[in-house]
Scaffold this motif. Sequence first.
Motif, mmCIF file in Angstrom:
data_model
loop_
_atom_site.group_PDB
_atom_site.id
_atom_site.type_symbol
_atom_site.label_atom_id
_atom_site.label_comp_id
_atom_site.label_asym_id
_atom_site.label_seq_id
_atom_site.Cartn_x
_atom_site.Cartn_y
_atom_site.Cartn_z
ATOM 1 N N PHE A 187 0.850 -1.203 0.000
ATOM 2 C CA PHE A 187 0.000 0.000 0.000
ATOM 3 C C PHE A 187 0.879 1.245 0.000
ATOM 4 N N VAL A 188 0.312 2.351 -0.426
ATOM 5 C CA VAL A 188 1.061 3.604 -0.403
ATOM 6 C C VAL A 188 1.013 4.140 1.028
ATOM 7 N N CYS A 189 2.208 4.180 1.605
ATOM 8 C CA CYS A 189 2.380 4.501 3.021
ATOM 9 C C CYS A 189 3.144 5.823 3.122
ATOM 10 N N ILE A 190 2.885 6.571 4.176
ATOM 11 C CA ILE A 190 3.696 7.778 4.411
ATOM 12 C C ILE A 190 4.314 7.705 5.806
ATOM 13 N N LEU A 191 5.336 8.530 5.988
ATOM 14 C CA LEU A 191 5.873 8.755 7.323
ATOM 15 C C LEU A 191 5.386 10.138 7.725
ATOM 16 N N ARG A 192 4.549 10.205 8.771
ATOM 17 C CA ARG A 192 3.986 11.497 9.191
ATOM 18 C C ARG A 192 5.078 12.373 9.797
ATOM 19 N N LYS A 193 5.069 13.641 9.425
ATOM 20 C CA LYS A 193 6.082 14.554 9.976
ATOM 21 C C LYS A 193 5.851 14.792 11.459
ATOM 22 N N ASP A 194 4.570 14.859 11.884
ATOM 23 C CA ASP A 194 4.305 15.253 13.271
ATOM 24 C C ASP A 194 4.648 14.167 14.284
ATOM 25 N N THR A 195 4.294 12.924 14.006
ATOM 26 C CA THR A 195 4.516 11.870 15.009
ATOM 27 C C THR A 195 5.614 10.893 14.598
ATOM 28 N N ASN A 196 6.088 11.027 13.342
ATOM 29 C CA ASN A 196 7.100 10.106 12.831
ATOM 30 C C ASN A 196 6.598 8.656 12.763
ATOM 31 N N GLU A 197 5.288 8.515 12.539
ATOM 32 C CA GLU A 197 4.713 7.164 12.442
ATOM 33 C C GLU A 197 4.300 6.876 11.005
ATOM 34 N N TYR A 198 4.303 5.581 10.658
ATOM 35 C CA TYR A 198 3.791 5.174 9.352
ATOM 36 C C TYR A 198 2.267 5.354 9.344
ATOM 37 N N ALA A 199 1.744 5.769 8.202
ATOM 38 C CA ALA A 199 0.303 6.059 8.148
ATOM 39 C C ALA A 199 -0.210 5.982 6.720
ATOM 40 N N ILE A 200 -1.521 5.987 6.594
ATOM 41 C CA ILE A 200 -2.191 6.132 5.296
ATOM 42 C C ILE A 200 -2.150 7.634 4.973
ATOM 43 N N PRO A 201 -1.980 8.001 3.707
ATOM 44 C CA PRO A 201 -1.870 9.445 3.398
ATOM 45 C C PRO A 201 -3.205 10.177 3.420
ATOM 46 N N GLY A 202 -3.822 10.231 4.577
ATOM 47 C CA GLY A 202 -5.138 10.882 4.695
ATOM 48 C C GLY A 202 -5.014 12.325 5.117
ATOM 49 N N GLY A 203 -6.137 13.001 5.189
ATOM 50 C CA GLY A 203 -6.123 14.389 5.631
ATOM 51 C C GLY A 203 -7.518 14.889 5.910
ATOM 52 N N MET A 204 -7.590 16.122 6.373
ATOM 53 C CA MET A 204 -8.859 16.723 6.781
ATOM 54 C C MET A 204 -9.715 17.114 5.576
ATOM 55 N N VAL A 205 -11.011 16.897 5.735
ATOM 56 C CA VAL A 205 -11.951 17.373 4.718
ATOM 57 C C VAL A 205 -12.088 18.885 4.916
ATOM 58 N N GLU A 206 -11.819 19.634 3.872
ATOM 59 C CA GLU A 206 -11.895 21.091 4.009
ATOM 60 C C GLU A 206 -13.327 21.569 3.889
ATOM 61 N N LYS A 207 -13.525 22.823 4.281
ATOM 62 C CA LYS A 207 -14.859 23.414 4.247
ATOM 63 C C LYS A 207 -15.511 23.225 2.880
ATOM 64 N N LYS A 208 -16.706 22.708 2.856
ATOM 65 C CA LYS A 208 -17.498 22.493 1.645
ATOM 66 C C LYS A 208 -16.887 21.487 0.662
ATOM 67 N N GLU A 209 -15.828 20.786 1.065
ATOM 68 C CA GLU A 209 -15.187 19.823 0.154
ATOM 69 C C GLU A 209 -15.897 18.478 0.243
ATOM 70 N N LYS A 210 -15.989 17.778 -0.898
ATOM 71 C CA LYS A 210 -16.564 16.435 -0.867
ATOM 72 C C LYS A 210 -15.465 15.444 -0.504
ATOM 73 N N VAL A 211 -15.851 14.355 0.160
ATOM 74 C CA VAL A 211 -14.873 13.351 0.580
ATOM 75 C C VAL A 211 -14.073 12.848 -0.622
ATOM 76 N N THR A 212 -14.745 12.644 -1.736
ATOM 77 C CA THR A 212 -14.062 12.126 -2.932
ATOM 78 C C THR A 212 -12.954 13.090 -3.389
ATOM 79 N N ASP A 213 -13.169 14.390 -3.185
ATOM 80 C CA ASP A 213 -12.132 15.366 -3.551
ATOM 81 C C ASP A 213 -11.000 15.374 -2.530
ATOM 82 N N THR A 214 -11.359 15.201 -1.255
ATOM 83 C CA THR A 214 -10.315 15.158 -0.217
ATOM 84 C C THR A 214 -9.381 13.966 -0.462
ATOM 85 N N LEU A 215 -9.974 12.830 -0.816
ATOM 86 C CA LEU A 215 -9.160 11.622 -1.044
ATOM 87 C C LEU A 215 -8.103 11.906 -2.114
ATOM 88 N N GLN A 216 -8.530 12.528 -3.178
ATOM 89 C CA GLN A 216 -7.599 12.835 -4.282
ATOM 90 C C GLN A 216 -6.578 13.893 -3.884
#
Length: 327
Positions: A187-216
């Motif tokens: 899987f496509v994995c990242i190393l998070r800058k804040d905690t230095n842990e391996y993670a899925i490359p996710g992020g916050m849904v921005e105001k009025k953004e659709k989940v499908t757009d956040t994923l991309q």
Amino acid sequence: MGNFLSRFNIHLNTRIDQREVYRIPPHHKCRNCGQGCDPSKSENTCVNAKYTRTGTKDQPAVYRAVVPNNKINWSTSYEYQPVEFTSEKVKTSTKEYVDKDPRDDPKVEIPWNLDDRLCDRRSYHGPYKVVRRVPQNPCGRTGLTGRGHLGHFGPNHAADPIVTRWKRDQNGQIMVHPRTQKQILEFVCILRKDTNEYAIPGGMVEKKEKVTDTLQREFHEETLNFPDLDERSKHNLLATIKDVFENGGIRIYCGYVDDPRNTDNSWMETTAYNFHDGNNEHLALIEVHGGSDASKAFWHDLGSETPLYASHAEFLTKVADIHNAHW
Ligand code: RP5
């Protein structure tokens, strides 16, 4: 921690933004050490501390009140003195819609449990309680009140793209794990800058953004950081991502995340989707390179051997199950 996801009623389909009520998980990972231990057991060192450090390595130390596992539930009485904390960054941010503590101004009516089109304050787990003008974490006590490092009181929505392919040898044969005798996914994995842990490359849904757009957007920002790529290649790469992300994908999970930033009043919820390229046709051919909140991005074996951020291992277990792959 037991199997976090198995306690939920998971539906697999490809519709995004559909609100369903999931059963609320009965307890957190231990917030005192982050390891899923039970601080009420005497052999555990957490039991000796009243307050333990929380937050990320690059932030000043903040201490949470220790909450034994059997005292997490709000319905259990417990003499409790949580620490009040909202980070300066959150307090002074001009980006956040909910940028002031609603208890400071009783005239401000916050539309809790609603989507007022400026902010979606609904939880995937149904209506949450609002106590003394602030939402109450539906999963129980965390040792901390306020917003902590999170932007919103109540649910903070995120999206997690889980991009997978089969691990192949030099001849293109799918590799099998010697222990489980099952084929191995990457899987496509990242190393998070804040905690230095391996993670899925996710992020916050921005105001009025659709989940499908956040994923991309998050996948692009955190894993496709190629400043030297020419415009045409960049365009093709983004077109591939858009095409696959908008037309395929299995919803793995939506709901509460056992995130280290959660407080009694603010918590993370996510929608996780799996985009799998089983025949090396599109996503499997992508090279990744860390950007934004990720110091690194790479293809990594999917398996129980890798410790991951928050509830991400639970999501990946589900992905392994779906593809009957090694875990
Ligand atoms: C986790 O935090 C979610 O599962 C998601 O991966 C992530 C979103 O927060 P940031 O990466 O934007 O900090 O709870």
